[in-house]
Motif scaffolding. Structure first.
Motif, PDB file in Angstrom:
ATOM      1  N   LYS A  39      -0.159  11.810  -0.641  1.00 37.05           N
ATOM      2  CA  LYS A  39      -0.291  11.948   0.814  1.00 37.05           C
ATOM      3  C   LYS A  39      -0.317  10.586   1.490  1.00 37.05           C
ATOM      4  N   LYS A  40      -1.024   9.639   0.913  1.00 40.72           N
ATOM      5  CA  LYS A  40      -1.131   8.303   1.507  1.00 40.72           C
ATOM      6  C   LYS A  40       0.191   7.544   1.435  1.00 40.72           C
ATOM      7  N   THR A  41       0.932   7.699   0.338  1.00 41.35           N
ATOM      8  CA  THR A  41       2.231   7.022   0.263  1.00 41.35           C
ATOM      9  C   THR A  41       3.244   7.671   1.213  1.00 41.35           C
ATOM     10  N   GLU A  42       3.124   8.973   1.446  1.00 43.50           N
ATOM     11  CA  GLU A  42       3.974   9.621   2.458  1.00 43.50           C
ATOM     12  C   GLU A  42       3.699   9.014   3.834  1.00 43.50           C
ATOM     13  N   TYR A  43       2.451   8.765   4.148  1.00 44.50           N
ATOM     14  CA  TYR A  43       2.075   8.150   5.427  1.00 44.50           C
ATOM     15  C   TYR A  43       2.623   6.723   5.517  1.00 44.50           C
ATOM     16  N   ILE A  44       2.470   5.950   4.448  1.00 44.34           N
ATOM     17  CA  ILE A  44       2.970   4.570   4.423  1.00 44.34           C
ATOM     18  C   ILE A  44       4.461   4.543   4.717  1.00 44.34           C
ATOM     19  N   LYS A  45       5.207   5.423   4.067  1.00 48.36           N
ATOM     20  CA  LYS A  45       6.659   5.458   4.274  1.00 48.36           C
ATOM     21  C   LYS A  45       7.025   5.973   5.661  1.00 48.36           C
ATOM     22  N   ALA A  46       6.322   6.991   6.149  1.00 47.23           N
ATOM     23  CA  ALA A  46       6.626   7.557   7.466  1.00 47.23           C
ATOM     24  C   ALA A  46       6.393   6.542   8.582  1.00 47.23           C
ATOM     25  N   LYS A  47       5.425   5.667   8.416  1.00 45.00           N
ATOM     26  CA  LYS A  47       5.092   4.658   9.432  1.00 45.00           C
ATOM     27  C   LYS A  47       5.856   3.361   9.239  1.00 45.00           C
ATOM     28  N   GLY A  48       6.670   3.283   8.179  1.00 46.27           N
ATOM     29  CA  GLY A  48       7.444   2.073   7.924  1.00 46.27           C
ATOM     30  C   GLY A  48       6.571   0.893   7.512  1.00 46.27           C
ATOM     31  N   LEU A  49       5.413   1.170   6.915  1.00 50.95           N
ATOM     32  CA  LEU A  49       4.529   0.098   6.469  1.00 50.95           C
ATOM     33  C   LEU A  49       5.080  -0.526   5.193  1.00 50.95           C
ATOM     34  N   LEU A  50       4.629  -1.707   4.876  1.00 46.95           N
ATOM     35  CA  LEU A  50       5.190  -2.443   3.748  1.00 46.95           C
ATOM     36  C   LEU A  50       4.395  -2.293   2.456  1.00 46.95           C
ATOM     37  N   GLY A  51       3.326  -1.529   2.459  1.00 46.37           N
ATOM     38  CA  GLY A  51       2.549  -1.339   1.245  1.00 46.37           C
ATOM     39  C   GLY A  51       1.154  -0.849   1.557  1.00 46.37           C
ATOM     40  N   GLY A  52       0.312  -0.857   0.553  1.00 48.44           N
ATOM     41  CA  GLY A  52      -1.058  -0.409   0.690  1.00 48.44           C
ATOM     42  C   GLY A  52      -1.967  -1.279  -0.155  1.00 48.44           C
ATOM     43  N   MET A  53      -3.263  -1.061  -0.062  1.00 48.23           N
ATOM     44  CA  MET A  53      -4.248  -1.844  -0.795  1.00 48.23           C
ATOM     45  C   MET A  53      -4.977  -0.945  -1.786  1.00 48.23           C
ATOM     46  N   ILE A  54      -5.165  -1.449  -2.973  1.00 44.92           N
ATOM     47  CA  ILE A  54      -5.909  -0.729  -4.012  1.00 44.92           C
ATOM     48  C   ILE A  54      -7.154  -1.538  -4.326  1.00 44.92           C
ATOM     49  N   TRP A  55      -8.300  -0.883  -4.300  1.00 47.11           N
ATOM     50  CA  TRP A  55      -9.559  -1.584  -4.557  1.00 47.11           C
ATOM     51  C   TRP A  55      -9.801  -1.757  -6.059  1.00 47.11           C
ATOM     52  N   GLU A  56      -9.719  -0.682  -6.816  1.00 42.54           N
ATOM     53  CA  GLU A  56     -10.088  -0.768  -8.223  1.00 42.54           C
ATOM     54  C   GLU A  56      -9.501   0.424  -8.977  1.00 42.54           C
ATOM     55  N   MET A  57      -8.840   0.160 -10.089  1.00 45.51           N
ATOM     56  CA  MET A  57      -8.230   1.237 -10.872  1.00 45.51           C
ATOM     57  C   MET A  57      -8.452   1.045 -12.366  1.00 45.51           C
ATOM     58  N   SER A  58      -9.578   0.464 -12.755  1.00 49.09           N
ATOM     59  CA  SER A  58      -9.795   0.169 -14.175  1.00 49.09           C
ATOM     60  C   SER A  58      -9.895   1.430 -15.039  1.00 49.09           C
ATOM     61  N   GLY A  59     -10.267   2.559 -14.456  1.00 49.12           N
ATOM     62  CA  GLY A  59     -10.369   3.792 -15.227  1.00 49.12           C
ATOM     63  C   GLY A  59      -9.091   4.609 -15.262  1.00 49.12           C
ATOM     64  N   ASP A  60      -8.034   4.096 -14.636  1.00 52.43           N
ATOM     65  CA  ASP A  60      -6.774   4.840 -14.575  1.00 52.43           C
ATOM     66  C   ASP A  60      -6.112   4.892 -15.937  1.00 52.43           C
ATOM     67  N   THR A  61      -5.659   6.063 -16.309  1.00 52.01           N
ATOM     68  CA  THR A  61      -4.938   6.236 -17.576  1.00 52.01           C
ATOM     69  C   THR A  61      -3.427   6.142 -17.379  1.00 52.01           C
ATOM     70  N   GLY A  62      -3.013   5.780 -16.176  1.00 49.73           N
ATOM     71  CA  GLY A  62      -1.599   5.702 -15.834  1.00 49.73           C
ATOM     72  C   GLY A  62      -1.190   6.743 -14.817  1.00 49.73           C
ATOM     73  N   VAL A  63      -2.011   7.755 -14.620  1.00 48.47           N
ATOM     74  CA  VAL A  63      -1.695   8.836 -13.680  1.00 48.47           C
ATOM     75  C   VAL A  63      -1.638   8.315 -12.251  1.00 48.47           C
ATOM     76  N   LEU A  64      -2.622   7.502 -11.858  1.00 52.92           N
ATOM     77  CA  LEU A  64      -2.676   7.008 -10.480  1.00 52.92           C
ATOM     78  C   LEU A  64      -1.574   5.992 -10.205  1.00 52.92           C
TER      79      LEU A  64
END
Length: 73
Positions: A39-64
């Motif tokens: 949902k957030k990446t859809e918003y980024i693309k719809a608004k023509g933004l150049l990216g987003g910020m990620i705070w912390e993903m150390s527990g990600d197994t690759g899904v995120l």
């Protein structure tokens, strides 16, 4: 052995947030999952933004990271 509390994942479509609550006198968490990242990446693309910020993903197994990569393509 310590057992983690049971919880059910919820998606708030207005706030575009994922959360869970373990029940009466329990704990409440808000976090990103593949649904909220989509949902957030859809918003980024719809608004023509150049990216987003990620705070912390150390527990990600690759899904995120996969959801983020796919969403920004």
């Amino acid at each position: 052995m310590h057992r983690p509390p049971r919880h059910r994942r919820h998606h708030d479509t207005v706030a575009v947030a994922t959360y869970c609550y373990t029940g009466t006198n329990g704990q409440w968490w808000s976090f990103d999952d593949a649904w909220s990242i989509q949902k957030k990446t859809e918003y980024i693309k719809a608004k023509g933004l150049l990216g987003g910020m990620i705070w912390e993903m150390s527990g990600d197994t690759g899904v995120l990271m996969t959801a983020l990569d796919n969403g920004l393509r």
